[in-house]
Write a protein that holds these residues in place. Structure first.
Motif, PDB file in Angstrom:
ATOM      1  N   THR A 168     -31.823  36.691 -10.888  1.00 42.74           N
ATOM      2  CA  THR A 168     -30.377  36.726 -11.080  1.00 42.74           C
ATOM      3  C   THR A 168     -29.979  36.628 -12.545  1.00 42.74           C
ATOM      4  O   THR A 168     -28.817  36.751 -12.877  1.00 42.74           O
ATOM      5  CB  THR A 168     -29.703  35.570 -10.315  1.00 42.74           C
TER       6      THR A 168
ATOM      7  N   THR B 235     -16.792  36.637 -16.704  1.00 44.14           N
ATOM      8  CA  THR B 235     -17.624  35.574 -16.137  1.00 44.14           C
ATOM      9  C   THR B 235     -17.172  35.337 -14.695  1.00 44.14           C
ATOM     10  O   THR B 235     -16.045  34.895 -14.460  1.00 44.14           O
ATOM     11  CB  THR B 235     -17.480  34.304 -16.984  1.00 44.14           C
ATOM     12  N   GLY B 236     -18.066  35.638 -13.755  1.00 43.80           N
ATOM     13  CA  GLY B 236     -17.698  35.742 -12.345  1.00 43.80           C
ATOM     14  C   GLY B 236     -17.346  34.458 -11.622  1.00 43.80           C
ATOM     15  O   GLY B 236     -16.653  34.486 -10.608  1.00 43.80           O
ATOM     16  N   ASP B 237     -17.837  33.306 -12.096  1.00 44.92           N
ATOM     17  CA  ASP B 237     -17.559  32.034 -11.413  1.00 44.92           C
ATOM     18  C   ASP B 237     -16.876  31.071 -12.386  1.00 44.92           C
ATOM     19  O   ASP B 237     -17.204  29.897 -12.458  1.00 44.92           O
ATOM     20  CB  ASP B 237     -18.871  31.432 -10.885  1.00 44.92           C
TER      21      ASP B 237
ATOM     22  N   LYS C   6     -22.318  38.049 -13.021  1.00 38.57           N
ATOM     23  CA  LYS C   6     -22.175  37.379 -11.729  1.00 38.57           C
ATOM     24  C   LYS C   6     -22.749  35.970 -11.791  1.00 38.57           C
ATOM     25  O   LYS C   6     -23.804  35.739 -12.360  1.00 38.57           O
ATOM     26  CB  LYS C   6     -22.890  38.175 -10.637  1.00 38.57           C
ATOM     27  N   GLY C   7     -22.028  35.026 -11.180  1.00 38.58           N
ATOM     28  CA  GLY C   7     -22.514  33.653 -11.105  1.00 38.58           C
ATOM     29  C   GLY C   7     -22.365  32.854 -12.377  1.00 38.58           C
ATOM     30  O   GLY C   7     -22.814  31.709 -12.453  1.00 38.58           O
ATOM     31  N   SER C   8     -21.716  33.429 -13.379  1.00 34.38           N
ATOM     32  CA  SER C   8     -21.557  32.708 -14.644  1.00 34.38           C
ATOM     33  C   SER C   8     -20.294  31.864 -14.627  1.00 34.38           C
ATOM     34  O   SER C   8     -19.241  32.297 -14.165  1.00 34.38           O
ATOM     35  CB  SER C   8     -21.481  33.697 -15.811  1.00 34.38           C
TER      36      SER C   8
ATOM     37  N   LYS D  24     -25.845  31.701 -17.977  1.00 37.74           N
ATOM     38  CA  LYS D  24     -26.501  33.003 -17.799  1.00 37.74           C
ATOM     39  C   LYS D  24     -26.915  33.583 -19.157  1.00 37.74           C
ATOM     40  O   LYS D  24     -26.500  34.687 -19.531  1.00 37.74           O
ATOM     41  CB  LYS D  24     -25.551  33.973 -17.084  1.00 37.74           C
TER      42      LYS D  24
ATOM     43  N   VAL E 276     -11.416  35.009 -12.876  1.00 35.96           N
ATOM     44  CA  VAL E 276     -11.608  36.451 -12.961  1.00 35.96           C
ATOM     45  C   VAL E 276     -10.280  37.199 -12.883  1.00 35.96           C
ATOM     46  O   VAL E 276     -10.064  38.181 -13.603  1.00 35.96           O
ATOM     47  CB  VAL E 276     -12.567  36.938 -11.854  1.00 35.96           C
TER      48      VAL E 276
ATOM     49  N   LYS F 276     -19.728  42.638 -16.293  1.00 34.38           N
ATOM     50  CA  LYS F 276     -19.548  41.469 -15.431  1.00 34.38           C
ATOM     51  C   LYS F 276     -20.836  40.660 -15.343  1.00 34.38           C
ATOM     52  O   LYS F 276     -21.911  41.214 -15.123  1.00 34.38           O
ATOM     53  CB  LYS F 276     -19.112  41.906 -14.030  1.00 34.38           C
TER      54      LYS F 276
END
Length: 375
Positions: free
Chosen positions: A95, A320-322, A347-349, A357, A328, A345
């Motif tokens: 990831t 930053t997705g999170d 994801k999960g950052s 990340k 977002v 993007k």
């Protein structure tokens, strides 16, 4: 080698029958003393073995790194026809991907590829309360890939010990960044990266030094428009999200409560939930002891941005997705109001991708650096 390690461990362990384990007590006391001594002996032997193994592994890693540095510059295919893996010891996950393997040699970009880039130099500008220290992972990854990375401490940040309460303008806040640009070579360009309110800072720099900036990258940042303030970006969120961010903020009134705030302090008990919700604990600990108050005046200053200067620089946005600090939906609104050339993007950052990340952020920055000239 395994026998050598066992022998080393045995030699490091205490000898049986030593005076330390002898006893002049009663028979029952002797039995207990022997059992206790044997147990201590066994534990120490295991510790010695573990230490020996650890030393061996470190020596092996140093040897492998040395071998990779001495190797010829070109890649050597394995029997399967694939390039060998990087000799880096940094753990990686699916990831959190690394740079695409094509054009990689021992973890770095091929020199021929690097020579085609408009610039190899990244300049990293931190967000509010942070400092150059927050980019430590990004700096290491970029330099390993053959780039140059410079991280700036804005006034009153990092190791610049100016009192944040004394900073009264955006120009004063970004002075270290402007000093950096003044020292650049006449034809030297950089890729300017800004995080959080650092986005307003790099926008200000784009207006003043457009010919020194090849590309500008906004990482979960305040990508303001002409006449907009940095604080506007962080006060336009929905009620529930705004409440979470506001709970982590405490205003400082160095000039008294009747005057405007002079700085904004982050509640260190809440920074994990708001800013570092997916970051490693060690990085949260680093931020907790390193973060400083944010000068308030620069956040409330309107920026004057022109199409001739600011608008001439190629802009990119990294979502930053999170993200709990700048969700977002707000990042997408920023891009609709002020469209960048391209968006990426993570994801999960959380709000700090340089912590949560780092590999994905690194891959994105390198991809932006490799984008060809705008047609």
């Amino acid at each position: 080698m395994g026998n050598q390690i066992v022998s080393m461990a045995k030699s490091m362990a205490p000898k049986k029958g030593s005076k330390k384990n002898s006893s002049n007590a009663s028979g029952r006391g002797k039995v207990r003393g022997v059992r206790k001594g044997s147990l201590e002996e066994e534990v120490m032997q295991k510790q010695a073995l573990a230490l020996a193994l650890q030393q061996h592994q470190k020596a092996q890693m140093r040897l492998e790194r040395t071998m990779s540095q001495r190797a010829a510059p070109g890649p050597t295919p394995t029997s399967t026809g694939r390039l060998p893996r990087s000799s880096s010891t940094r753990a990686r996950s699916v990831t959190d991907p690394v740079v695409h393997p094509q054009q990689l040699v021992n973890g770095a970009l091929d020199q021929k590829v690097l020579q085609t880039l408009e610039t190899r130099h990244f300049v990293l500008v931190h967000g509010g309360g942070h400092g150059a220290w927050c980019w430590y992972k990004t700096i290491a990854l970029l330099e390993e890939a053959g780039f140059t990375a410079s991280a700036i401490d804005l006034t009153g940040s990092g190791i610049d010990y100016t009192d944040p309460n004394s900073i009264t303008s955006l120009s004063q806040y970004v002075k270290p960044l402007f000093n950096f640009f003044e020292k650049l070579g006449e034809n030297e360009k950089v890729i300017l990266v800004g995080h959080n309110v650092g986005g307003a800072c790099i926008s200000y720099a784009m207006e003043h030094y457009p010919r020194r900036i090849a590309k500008a990258v906004f990482v979960a940042a305040a990508m303001v428009t002409d006449g907009q303030k940095a604080i506007d970006i962080f006060t336009s969120q929905s009620e529930s999200e705004e409440d979470m961010l506001q709970k982590a903020q405490n205003f400082i009134y160095a000039n008294g409560k009747s005057a405007p705030p002079t700085a904004l302090e982050i509640d260190k008990n809440l920074i994990r939930d708001v800013f570092y919700n997916t970051s490693p604990s060690k990085d949260v600990a680093l931020a907790t002891v390193s973060i400083r108050p944010v000068p308030f005046a620069p956040l409330t200053e309107k920026l004057s941005l022109t199409s001739e200067n600011y608008g001439s620089v190629r802009r990119f946005y990294v979502e930053t997705g999170d993200d709990k600090a700048l969700p977002v939906a707000n990042q997408e609104a920023l891009q609709r109001n002020n469209p960048p050339e391209k968006s990426f993007k993570l994801k999960g950052s959380d709000h700090a991708p340089f912590f949560s990340k780092p590999q994905a952020l690194h891959k994105t920055l390198v991809e932006i650096a490799m984008l060809g000239a705008k047609s």
